[in-house]
Design an enzyme around this catalytic site. Sequence first.
Site, mmCIF file in Angstrom:
data_model
loop_
_atom_site.group_PDB
_atom_site.id
_atom_site.type_symbol
_atom_site.label_atom_id
_atom_site.label_comp_id
_atom_site.label_asym_id
_atom_site.label_seq_id
_atom_site.Cartn_x
_atom_site.Cartn_y
_atom_site.Cartn_z
ATOM 1 N N GLU A 70 -12.434 8.110 4.348
ATOM 2 C CA GLU A 70 -12.461 7.549 2.984
ATOM 3 C C GLU A 70 -13.950 7.277 2.649
ATOM 4 O O GLU A 70 -14.463 6.232 2.451
ATOM 5 C CB GLU A 70 -11.903 6.145 3.260
ATOM 6 C CG GLU A 70 -12.455 5.391 4.530
ATOM 7 C CD GLU A 70 -11.843 5.827 5.856
ATOM 8 O OE1 GLU A 70 -12.261 4.987 6.857
ATOM 9 O OE2 GLU A 70 -11.410 6.655 6.009
ATOM 10 N N HIS A 80 -3.606 6.200 0.458
ATOM 11 C CA HIS A 80 -4.207 5.601 1.532
ATOM 12 C C HIS A 80 -5.725 5.611 1.562
ATOM 13 O O HIS A 80 -6.376 4.724 1.719
ATOM 14 C CB HIS A 80 -3.892 6.526 2.862
ATOM 15 C CG HIS A 80 -4.323 5.779 4.011
ATOM 16 N ND1 HIS A 80 -3.545 4.901 4.761
ATOM 17 C CD2 HIS A 80 -5.328 5.911 4.732
ATOM 18 C CE1 HIS A 80 -4.233 4.601 5.987
ATOM 19 N NE2 HIS A 80 -5.356 5.174 5.931
ATOM 20 N N GLU A 81 -6.334 6.790 1.215
ATOM 21 C CA GLU A 81 -8.053 6.967 1.287
ATOM 22 C C GLU A 81 -8.496 5.904 0.228
ATOM 23 O O GLU A 81 -9.497 5.432 0.129
ATOM 24 C CB GLU A 81 -8.330 8.308 1.107
ATOM 25 C CG GLU A 81 -7.950 9.371 2.145
ATOM 26 C CD GLU A 81 -8.036 8.558 3.676
ATOM 27 O OE1 GLU A 81 -9.035 8.014 3.795
ATOM 28 O OE2 GLU A 81 -7.303 8.971 4.345
ATOM 29 N N HIS A 102 -8.865 2.400 1.050
ATOM 30 C CA HIS A 102 -9.942 2.154 1.870
ATOM 31 C C HIS A 102 -11.110 1.590 1.007
ATOM 32 O O HIS A 102 -12.055 1.024 1.565
ATOM 33 C CB HIS A 102 -10.453 3.343 2.632
ATOM 34 C CG HIS A 102 -9.558 3.474 4.289
ATOM 35 N ND1 HIS A 102 -9.808 2.699 5.102
ATOM 36 C CD2 HIS A 102 -8.933 4.467 4.530
ATOM 37 C CE1 HIS A 102 -9.231 3.008 6.204
ATOM 38 N NE2 HIS A 102 -8.703 4.211 5.880
ATOM 39 N N GLU A 144 -7.690 -0.228 9.199
ATOM 40 C CA GLU A 144 -6.277 0.915 9.086
ATOM 41 C C GLU A 144 -5.120 0.176 8.780
ATOM 42 O O GLU A 144 -4.261 0.791 8.083
ATOM 43 C CB GLU A 144 -6.111 1.942 10.211
ATOM 44 C CG GLU A 144 -7.379 2.731 10.342
ATOM 45 C CD GLU A 144 -7.604 3.638 9.239
ATOM 46 O OE1 GLU A 144 -6.563 3.625 8.069
ATOM 47 O OE2 GLU A 144 -8.550 4.405 8.983
ATOM 48 N N ASP A 175 -12.803 7.599 19.787
ATOM 49 C CA ASP A 175 -12.082 8.754 19.462
ATOM 50 C C ASP A 175 -10.834 9.135 20.380
ATOM 51 O O ASP A 175 -9.761 9.241 19.889
ATOM 52 C CB ASP A 175 -12.688 9.936 19.568
ATOM 53 C CG ASP A 175 -13.563 10.095 18.287
ATOM 54 O OD1 ASP A 175 -13.669 9.293 17.176
ATOM 55 O OD2 ASP A 175 -14.694 10.914 18.271
ATOM 56 N N TYR A 212 -2.930 1.798 12.553
ATOM 57 C CA TYR A 212 -2.450 1.905 11.528
ATOM 58 C C TYR A 212 -0.891 1.304 11.091
ATOM 59 O O TYR A 212 -0.763 0.204 10.330
ATOM 60 C CB TYR A 212 -2.114 3.397 10.890
ATOM 61 C CG TYR A 212 -3.259 4.265 10.929
ATOM 62 C CD1 TYR A 212 -3.590 4.806 9.818
ATOM 63 C CD2 TYR A 212 -3.987 4.651 12.050
ATOM 64 C CE1 TYR A 212 -4.937 5.788 9.572
ATOM 65 C CE2 TYR A 212 -5.124 5.252 12.001
ATOM 66 C CZ TYR A 212 -5.572 6.085 10.651
ATOM 67 O OH TYR A 212 -6.676 6.814 10.583
#
Length: 647
Positions: free
Chosen positions: A292, A316-317, A320, A339, A410, A418
């Site tokens: 994003e 979705h992006e 953001h 998220e 990560d 999400y």
Amino acid sequence: MTSSSTMHQNVRDPNTLSNYDKFRTIHTTANFTIDFKKKNLVGNILLKLKPVTRTERREVFLDTNHLDIHDVQVDGYSSKWDLLSATGLYGRALKISLDEGVERTGSFEINVSNWVFFTIDIKLQTTKDSTALQWLTPAQTSNKKHPFMFSQCQAIHARTIFPCQDTPDVKSTYEFNLRSDLPVIASGLFTGTKDFQPGKAGRPGTLLYTFKQDIPIPSYLFAIASGDIATASIGPRSAVATGPEEIQDAKWELEVDTERFIQAAEDIVYPYAWTTYNVLILPPSFPYGGMENPVFTFATPTIISGDRENVDVIAHELAHSWSGNLVSNASWEHFWLNEGWTTYLERRVLRPGSAVDVWKLKIWCNRHGESHRDFSAIIGWNALSESIAQFGETHEFTKLVTNINGKDPDDAFSSVPYEKGFVFLYYLEKVLGKEKWNKFIPHYFTSFARKSLDSKEFKQNLIDFYSSDPTAAATLESVDWDAWFHAPGFPPKPDFDTSLVDVCYALAAEWESRTSEKNAKFEPQARDIKGWTANQVVVFLERVRGFERPLKKEDSKFMGTEYGFAKTRNVEVLSRYYLVGLKARDEDVYGLTAELLGKVGRMKFVRPLYRELVDVDRPLALRTFERNRDFYHPICRAAVEKDLDLL
């Protein structure tokens, strides 16, 4: 290993080595030459910082990792600096002394307590070990004519491009001055090109591309890309950028929905703040569905499927732009605030009754109302179930608010923030009532615009908003906040409307009868899925993959042929069909899976395929990974190495 919490006790982000509780970056200027031959960025970074309080602290600590630093100046004077011992996951802190600088004629005193702000100028170059940058040779691009490079800084990879306070709890405005012999894109508004410089020794000439970002953003949203890039308009305030040969397909895929998505999101929250919304379709090694980055979303080419069935990634992006970019989680332990909110807004944008109509089943959507959103949520619940199964139900990373002190953010990446985050917000909407909840949404995004927050602040903001409403206040008082935030495993499952998935489950049940009945009467035909959306096919295939008894090998083959799954361009469908085939031990799918793994670098597809392939043919999985190691982005490569037990 030294974690940031042991170095700086007063910061709330455990994954930074910076002392941002003492000094904060307010503006960043990035001056880099993009050198495709050496595969590095060379230049300097200017950080304008201000003291947070009157302080006796005489050092600034910045995050770095795998950088070559040549010189540091403070307000134009050379300063003492040192790279401290490596901490493993978090790199090395750059310690910059403020109490004494060194001039050619002697020393000088710096009185930090009297400063409004000061500027640190750091000369540096990136190295081959930068985990934020991927450099592609011409052979790795679609037209094989020019090299390509792009960045991916989330979560803590910006520190491998430049020294910074690499935490979402610090936001800075940005200027980008980027020199390259190929077009450049950055996460700011384009302000022009200038200062052409002829090339030397047969190398091409370069231009200086400039960008400006006046809305403060965290370091993980710093983004640059350069390559053989063409652009096309996809709306009154939007463009798509990609390779010249792909530009028309990308334009067709996105031009119908992008502006409608923006308007739908504005109706839910408030007007879009970033002036233009654009999409860069990256080469196939990009590890995510989308990133994003402000002004320019970086997106996977797998969304260009020729059927407009995967534009939910853009929804979705785009979402953001409010949740994550304007209002950010203060640390990766509260990633759900980015998220979960974004997934919630995405599904509101895509719901029936908004300005968009993504689905082929338009009549069904209009008839069933919220069933459309619940259909998407059911797909999300399935993804949540897979993530929890992968980690284990009691694992720390299945909590909404995680403890990742001393851990790599990560490693915690999954569908949990999400989908568990979405379920929590969906729950709050249901218990408060949609009309009341809708009033809170713009209030929340106004309260924390251009700021970062943690889960406690979210809770308090919600409670304060409804404090004058006795019914809502009582409802929030009854919420088990501790369980929602800190309990591992599954949240309470909502009572989703299953009307749009029932047909998928019914067909899956017919196929399951063929796994257990010798004389099953069901005879599959292409018309079984006539009129279905790609997402309905996904639900069907995920159900089939979950059978207690896998499909027979011949049934897996027949399904791929009769339903056309084996020849689809839609990777969402193709990858799931391959997962079904691998579980059925269909050897024909083994090689096709290996072939796909050499074409797609999106972790959503790559990691499940490797996990299934290694179970049925470990040598093939290992050969496939070694053959494509350099194709994968460093983030994806590291994740797969862990999946294959290579670390």
